[in-house]
Design an enzyme around this catalytic site. Structure first.
Site, PDB file in Angstrom:
ATOM      1  N   SER A   9      63.483 -15.968 -50.502  1.00  0.00           N
ATOM      2  CA  SER A   9      63.627 -14.526 -50.306  1.00  0.00           C
ATOM      3  C   SER A   9      63.831 -13.836 -51.647  1.00  0.00           C
ATOM      4  O   SER A   9      64.811 -14.113 -52.351  1.00  0.00           O
ATOM      5  CB  SER A   9      64.824 -14.233 -49.400  1.00  0.00           C
ATOM      6  N   HIS A  34      59.037 -14.698 -49.179  1.00  0.00           N
ATOM      7  CA  HIS A  34      59.679 -13.912 -48.124  1.00  0.00           C
ATOM      8  C   HIS A  34      60.129 -12.569 -48.705  1.00  0.00           C
ATOM      9  O   HIS A  34      60.864 -12.517 -49.698  1.00  0.00           O
ATOM     10  CB  HIS A  34      60.871 -14.662 -47.555  1.00  0.00           C
ATOM     11  N   ASP A  36      62.031  -9.079 -47.835  1.00  0.00           N
ATOM     12  CA  ASP A  36      62.930  -8.368 -46.931  1.00  0.00           C
ATOM     13  C   ASP A  36      62.839  -6.873 -47.184  1.00  0.00           C
ATOM     14  O   ASP A  36      63.164  -6.392 -48.277  1.00  0.00           O
ATOM     15  CB  ASP A  36      64.378  -8.829 -47.148  1.00  0.00           C
ATOM     16  N   MET A  38      64.233  -3.285 -46.044  1.00  0.00           N
ATOM     17  CA  MET A  38      65.363  -2.663 -45.355  1.00  0.00           C
ATOM     18  C   MET A  38      65.376  -1.164 -45.613  1.00  0.00           C
ATOM     19  O   MET A  38      65.067  -0.716 -46.723  1.00  0.00           O
ATOM     20  CB  MET A  38      66.679  -3.273 -45.843  1.00  0.00           C
ATOM     21  N   HIS A  67      59.320  -9.296 -43.702  1.00  0.00           N
ATOM     22  CA  HIS A  67      60.288  -9.084 -42.625  1.00  0.00           C
ATOM     23  C   HIS A  67      60.715  -7.623 -42.659  1.00  0.00           C
ATOM     24  O   HIS A  67      61.411  -7.182 -43.575  1.00  0.00           O
ATOM     25  CB  HIS A  67      61.484 -10.030 -42.842  1.00  0.00           C
ATOM     26  N   MET A  69      62.843  -4.726 -41.578  1.00  0.00           N
ATOM     27  CA  MET A  69      64.108  -4.299 -40.984  1.00  0.00           C
ATOM     28  C   MET A  69      64.175  -2.786 -41.082  1.00  0.00           C
ATOM     29  O   MET A  69      65.002  -2.209 -41.799  1.00  0.00           O
ATOM     30  CB  MET A  69      65.288  -4.966 -41.699  1.00  0.00           C
ATOM     31  N   MET A 138      67.499 -15.084 -37.043  1.00  0.00           N
ATOM     32  CA  MET A 138      68.472 -14.657 -38.044  1.00  0.00           C
ATOM     33  C   MET A 138      69.782 -15.416 -37.806  1.00  0.00           C
ATOM     34  O   MET A 138      70.411 -15.268 -36.765  1.00  0.00           O
ATOM     35  CB  MET A 138      68.706 -13.148 -37.950  1.00  0.00           C
ATOM     36  N   PHE A 144      72.135  -8.057 -45.655  1.00  0.00           N
ATOM     37  CA  PHE A 144      72.619  -8.490 -46.968  1.00  0.00           C
ATOM     38  C   PHE A 144      72.370  -9.974 -47.174  1.00  0.00           C
ATOM     39  O   PHE A 144      72.401 -10.750 -46.210  1.00  0.00           O
ATOM     40  CB  PHE A 144      74.131  -8.222 -47.110  1.00  0.00           C
ATOM     41  N   GLY A 145      72.165 -10.368 -48.431  1.00  0.00           N
ATOM     42  CA  GLY A 145      72.057 -11.777 -48.762  1.00  0.00           C
ATOM     43  C   GLY A 145      73.438 -12.381 -48.969  1.00  0.00           C
ATOM     44  O   GLY A 145      74.452 -11.686 -49.035  1.00  0.00           O
ATOM     45  N   ASP A 176      66.517 -17.732 -41.135  1.00  0.00           N
ATOM     46  CA  ASP A 176      66.897 -16.945 -42.313  1.00  0.00           C
ATOM     47  C   ASP A 176      68.381 -16.598 -42.224  1.00  0.00           C
ATOM     48  O   ASP A 176      68.822 -15.981 -41.264  1.00  0.00           O
ATOM     49  CB  ASP A 176      66.056 -15.663 -42.357  1.00  0.00           C
ATOM     50  N   GLY A 177      69.132 -17.000 -43.260  1.00  0.00           N
ATOM     51  CA  GLY A 177      70.533 -16.600 -43.341  1.00  0.00           C
ATOM     52  C   GLY A 177      71.461 -17.775 -43.565  1.00  0.00           C
ATOM     53  O   GLY A 177      71.577 -18.651 -42.725  1.00  0.00           O
ATOM     54  N   GLY A 178      72.077 -17.815 -44.736  1.00  0.00           N
ATOM     55  CA  GLY A 178      73.026 -18.875 -45.021  1.00  0.00           C
ATOM     56  C   GLY A 178      72.399 -20.246 -45.162  1.00  0.00           C
ATOM     57  O   GLY A 178      73.072 -21.270 -45.000  1.00  0.00           O
TER      58      GLY A 178
END
Length: 219
Positions: A9, A34, A36, A38, A67, A69, A138, A144-145, A176-178
């Site tokens: 990302s 990727h 993002d 937003m 992606h 958002m 998600m 937020f990253g 996606d996430g963590g």
């Protein structure tokens, strides 16, 4: 299931040198890029628009996994398609008619994805499977990253893998996430075949990108 793909990302990249960063992760072994997007409305952050995507397109031939958002999302699909997105993923909550939105993406010649937030149920996608090329889970709340992986999403990943396999369709299952060296193998074991990683890819600087990507892939 196909081999695991890594989609760094660029949210975690150095925004002052995005073109160089995209070239660096490409050279380091990224499968997809990727992106993002937003809007500060659908999620509490603002990132980039289709003009930046268009500018970055010349820096790599790897697929752009975009992606969105943003809400409403439909008015922006054409712009991101024209900018060079290869995959366009949307949230069911970002427009009144998910089926129509996915039809529009496919009509633009792009791969279509649906994004499920942590509280969005699996059966949201049950009646649009015929239009899907990708489902994105998600494993953090979007916006937020650098957030911590939400453990409950492992069961969702597994449930979606079952749904995809039962459909007989070639649908990628992305998380996606963590995502890091600890959570990546757990997401893969649950059924994911595409991992989005920002912090875990970009930590340590360009000289570490190849090792970071290999570690996420399980190498």
């Amino acid at each position: 299931m196909s081999s695991v793909r890594i989609a760094p990302s660029i949210l975690s990249a150095d925004f002052a040198r995005l073109g160089e960063e995209v070239r660096a992760i490409d050279a380091a072994g990224a499968d997809w890029i990727h992106v993002d997007v937003m809007d500060g409305h659908f999620v509490p952050n603002i990132t980039i628009g289709h003009g930046v995507v268009k500018a970055l397109r010349k820096h790599t031939t790897k697929p752009f996994d975009v992606h969105l958002m943003i809400a409403p999302v439909d008015p922006f699909l054409q712009g991101f398609a024209d900018a060079g997105a290869d995959i366009i993923s949307v949230h069911p909550e970002a427009g009144p008619h998910l089926h129509r939105t996915l039809q529009t993406i496919k009509g633009l010649g792009k791969r279509a994805g649906v994004v499920l937030n942590p509280a969005t149920p699996v059966d949201t996608v049950a009646h649009v499977m015929d239009l899907l090329d990708l489902i994105l889970v998600m494993s953090v709340n979007p916006g937020f990253g650098g957030q911590k992986f939400i453990e409950s999403q492992l069961a969702k990943i597994a449930a979606l893998r079952g749904l995809i396999d039962a459909s007989g369709r070639e649908i990628d299952l992305e998380v996606d996430g963590g995502i890091d060296r600890t959570t990546a193998p757990r997401a893969i074991a649950a059924g994911a075949n595409v991992l989005v990683a920002g912090t875990a890819t970009f930590e340590g600087g360009p000289e570490r990108y190849a090792d970071n990507i290999a570690a996420l892939r399980g190498g």
